[in-house]
Design an enzyme around this catalytic site. Structure first.
Site, short mmCIF file in Angstrom:
data_model
loop_
_atom_site.label_atom_id
_atom_site.label_comp_id
_atom_site.label_asym_id
_atom_site.label_seq_id
_atom_site.Cartn_x
_atom_site.Cartn_y
_atom_site.Cartn_z
CG HIS A 198 103.26 7.17 87.64
ND1 HIS A 198 102.42 8.24 87.85
CD2 HIS A 198 103.04 6.79 86.35
CE1 HIS A 198 101.72 8.49 86.76
NE2 HIS A 198 102.07 7.62 85.83
CG ASP A 217 104.13 11.33 89.79
OD1 ASP A 217 104.32 10.11 89.57
OD2 ASP A 217 104.43 12.22 88.98
CG ASP A 268 98.61 8.79 83.84
OD1 ASP A 268 99.49 8.02 84.24
OD2 ASP A 268 98.86 9.86 83.25
CD GLU A 277 105.19 9.12 84.00
OE1 GLU A 277 105.42 8.98 82.79
OE2 GLU A 277 104.19 9.74 84.46
CG HIS A 316 98.40 13.77 81.09
ND1 HIS A 316 99.63 14.04 80.54
CD2 HIS A 316 98.57 12.68 81.88
CE1 HIS A 316 100.51 13.14 80.97
NE2 HIS A 316 99.89 12.30 81.78
#
Length: 452
Positions: free
Chosen positions: A90, A92, A123, A154, A421
């Site tokens: 992904h 995004d 990520d 995602e 994150h």
């Protein structure tokens, strides 16, 4: 091309991989128009489409999904008699959160202490570059058919690609599905993630009074809604160990795969000195084999600006992660019942379901896992390790239901030090190099095993 020549080719491609990742990280592709312009996601999608077209895929295009995001989709036909492999990633990313907490700018790739820093480096833009590096190294000698998809929402969890797969199942049909949005247990240990926890998220509201009343005139007998909520939430954990305790749920599961060293976990999670970990059993048991409750947020009067009044209402957002073997709907019902029964003083309780997602467990006894094990051993010099993951990837359940005969493999460049994150996300470039090598070898080995 021999195995040593392949390894040398991938090493030669690493400066290009760094340049690609720098370009991708610079694109602020947060799929939330409230925070960043939608054009940034469009720019990332076009970059991915162009790069994978150049890498040899055909008909690479942007497809709008039901949530409004765009998936990048392409393919490469298989040689006669060869299997087909789906490559997932992904483009995004999560928002940077607190810019001030970053040592270097979040959307600028920065090398420091042997790692590459920036939002999305691991990520999942690092996995995009891993795919590209593997395909570029193989060149025209790709022994399998390929299907490719890069998801565009995602991190928002709005389910665009899941719905698109259900509407267009023929576009993603493959013998093996490489979901590259996880990673190794640690740098240098080749790992496949074989379980994902599901979730049940609730919002619980407690009402005790028609409205707030003066705490001096009525405090004492007047039931405090916030105190009631606190008491209810406290019952979700054992008062001594802190272990999750939800009536009706098995909270004593055990994990049989690779473990997670407690000292390393404390470091990875940033646990403060002197603060004990919660729960019982091994860290891996608690992370991957048992339910885990988290209070994500509370609505109540803030400290600054609060009045001398008895709160009449309060609410909390509660998340329950559930391991494989536990039905997410049953977990939601158990959590709802537990909170309702725990309400003191006859307080009125309303529970709204915010969302649920099923846990996932991969079958690991097929030819794709055998091929992956051989590739991992060649690159890392030790057997393939199996890992669980505490997060949820709802797409995996959709893929498993839609393609029940396909093998699903979760792997990638994300290891604990990446801090995905969080501020100061990073990737170890050797993981991009080594996992690109693993992917290239896997495609060769899987093709050979199916032909045999």
């Amino acid at each position: 091309m021999t195995m040593s020549e392949l390894a040398a080719k991938i090493a030669e491609l690493m400066p290009r991989a760094k340049a690609d990742l720098a370009e991708l990280v610079a694109v602020r592709s947060v799929a939330d128009p409230r925070q960043y312009p939608p054009e940034e996601c469009q720019r990332a999608a076009r970059w991915v489409a162009d790069a994978f077209t150049e890498a040899g895929l055909r008909d690479v295009h942007l497809a709008e999904t039901p949530d409004g995001s765009h998936a990048v989709i392409g393919h490469r036909p298989p040689p006669p008699g060869a299997p087909t492999v789906l490559l997932y990633c992904h483009y995004d990313v999560q928002p940077p959160l607190d810019d001030a907490a970053w040592t270097t700018p979040p959307f600028t790739l920065t090398e420091r202490d042997g790692r590459w820093y920036g939002r999305g480096t691991a990520d999942c833009k690092g996995n995009i570059v891993m795919h590209l590096t593997a395909l570029r190294a193989l060149g025209d000698d790709i022994p399998v058919g390929l299907k490719f998809v890069a998801e565009g929402s995602e991190e928002q969890g709005t389910g665009g690609l899941e719905a698109y797969v259900a509407q267009h199942p023929e576009q993603f049909l493959a013998d093996a599905l490489l979901v590259c949005d996880t990673g190794n247990a640690e740098v240098g240990t080749g790992t496949a993630t074989v379980t994902l926890r599901g979730l049940a998220n609730l919002v619980v509201t407690v009402d005790t009074l028609e409205g707030e009343v003066h705490s001096g005139m009525f405090g004492g007998p007047a039931p405090d809604a916030l105190a009631a909520l606190i008491q209810m939430l406290s019952t979700l954990r054992d008062p001594v160990s802190g272990a999750t305790t939800v009536d009706g749920l098995d909270c004593e599961g055990s994990w049989e795969g690779v473990g997670y060293d407690e000292t390393q976990f404390r470091k990875d999670a940033g646990v403060l000195d002197g603060v004990r970990l919660t729960g019982t059993g091994t860290v891996a048991d608690r992370l991957w084999a048992r339910p885990a409750v988290t209070v994500l947020g509370i609505d109540c009067p803030p400290v600054v600006g609060s009045a001398a009044a008895v709160p009449a209402t309060a609410r909390a957002r509660v998340s329950l992660r559930v391991p494989p073997g536990t039905d997410a709907q049953a977990a939601r019902a158990a959590l709802t019942g537990h909170l309702t029964q725990a309400a003191p003083w006859g307080a009125r309780v309303t529970v709204e379901t915010e969302g649920t997602g099923s846990a996932f467990r991969a079958a690991t006894d097929g030819p794709a896992y055998t091929a992956l094990g051989a590739a991992m051993r060649t690159v890392y010099g030790k057997p393939l390790a199996f890992l669980g993951q505490g997060g949820s990837i709802p797409l995996c359940n959709v893929l498993a239901a839609t393609y029940p005969r396909a093998e699903i493999i979760l792997m990638g460049v994300e290891e604990p030090r990446c801090l995905i994150h969080a501020p100061n996300e990073s990737v170890d470039p050797t993981e991009i190099e080594h996992m690109a090598h693993v992917e290239a070898l896997f495609l060769r080995e899987f093709a050979a095993s199916v032909r045999r």
